[in-house]
Design an enzyme around this catalytic site. Structure first.
Site, mmCIF file in Angstrom:
data_model
loop_
_atom_site.group_PDB
_atom_site.id
_atom_site.type_symbol
_atom_site.label_atom_id
_atom_site.label_comp_id
_atom_site.label_asym_id
_atom_site.label_seq_id
_atom_site.Cartn_x
_atom_site.Cartn_y
_atom_site.Cartn_z
ATOM 1 N N GLU A 66 0.772 -1.174 -0.239
ATOM 2 C CA GLU A 66 0.106 0.042 -0.036
ATOM 3 C C GLU A 66 0.854 1.239 -0.018
ATOM 4 O O GLU A 66 0.347 2.278 -0.691
ATOM 5 C CB GLU A 66 -0.928 -0.005 1.412
ATOM 6 C CG GLU A 66 -1.915 1.089 1.327
ATOM 7 C CD GLU A 66 -2.851 0.965 2.567
ATOM 8 O OE1 GLU A 66 -3.373 -0.142 2.730
ATOM 9 O OE2 GLU A 66 -2.987 1.798 3.265
ATOM 10 N N ASP A 67 1.920 1.378 0.973
ATOM 11 C CA ASP A 67 2.692 2.545 0.984
ATOM 12 C C ASP A 67 3.931 2.688 0.385
ATOM 13 O O ASP A 67 4.783 3.583 0.504
ATOM 14 C CB ASP A 67 2.712 2.812 2.400
ATOM 15 C CG ASP A 67 1.582 3.010 3.273
ATOM 16 O OD1 ASP A 67 0.483 3.379 2.530
ATOM 17 O OD2 ASP A 67 1.527 2.632 4.574
#
Ligand code: NDP
Ligand code: ZN
Length: 180
Positions: A66-67
């Site tokens: 996600e990051d």
């Protein structure tokens, strides 16, 4: 013997530390991002009694896709399909708006695997404890309260997953929702 760290877990800690190396948390001190995924795995082991290696590895890796620039293919290649599945299940679709992502997470929480729920519980416990330690930079009390309540709604969708973790979340929630 309960404390012997597996090679897979050490590999995950190393992998995540490299991937998150330039990221910081949202607290005023801008703490190193890696503190959070390490804490999630720590909570699962020491508070949830979780001993499933793929779940613990998934916890350490839970924010890499996600990051960071990490792909699910890379996670599958290095850590295998089971871990990759967990990371996939706990990753938000970043093409959605913030509001849509929040709604999607709430909707998905009821349908994800037991392993992914454990990771999600640890994630919510870590995030609300972080807010209690120091509110993220620029967050009003109302925003902190809204975040607490959204986390509680997600946790409520996962009741019956792990009594210790659910109780740990409830304790922070009850002791601190009145702070905001
Ligand atoms: P964000 O998603 O923007 O931020 C929360 C996420 O940040 C966490 O889930 C966590 O994700 C990560 N994070 C990084 N550092 C910390 C830290 N120190 N403590 C806790 N989390 C950290 O928040 P929301 O969009 O959920 O906003 C909260 C509420 O505020 C929402 O209900 C929203 O509607 C509202 N809001 C208010 C605004 C305002 O200005 N008043 C603006 C936008 C939203 P991870 O585990 O992935 O790192
Ligand atoms: Zn997280």
């Amino acid at each position: 013997p309960d404390f012997v760290m597996s090679g897979a877990l050490l590999r995950a800690v190393y992998f995540a530390s490299q991937k998150h190396r330039d990221q910081r948390r949202k607290d005023p001190a801008a703490s190193p991002y890696i503190n959070h995924p390490v804490e999630v795995a720590y909570i699962l082991w020491f508070e949830g009694g979780v001993r499933d290696e793929a779940v613990l590895v998934g916890a350490v890796l839970h924010d890499t896709v996600e990051d960071t620039d990490t792909s699910l293919e890379e996670v599958a290649r290095v850590f295998g399909e089971t871990v990759c599945g967990y990371v996939d299940e706990v990753s938000d679709d970043t093409s959605l708006s913030r509001k849509e992502r929040k709604a999607a997470q709430l909707e998905h929480a009821a349908h994800i695997s037991q392993g992914a729920r454990l990771i999600k519980l640890g994630d919510k416990i870590s995030n609300v404890r972080d807010i209690v330690r120091a509110a993220p930079k620029g967050w009003s009390d109302a925003r902190c309260a809204e975040y607490f309540n959204w986390c509680k709604a997600v946790v409520d969708r996962m009741r019956g997953t792990n009594a210790h973790l659910e109780a740990a979340f409830d304790t922070v929630y009850q002791e601190h929702i009145g702070d905001f």
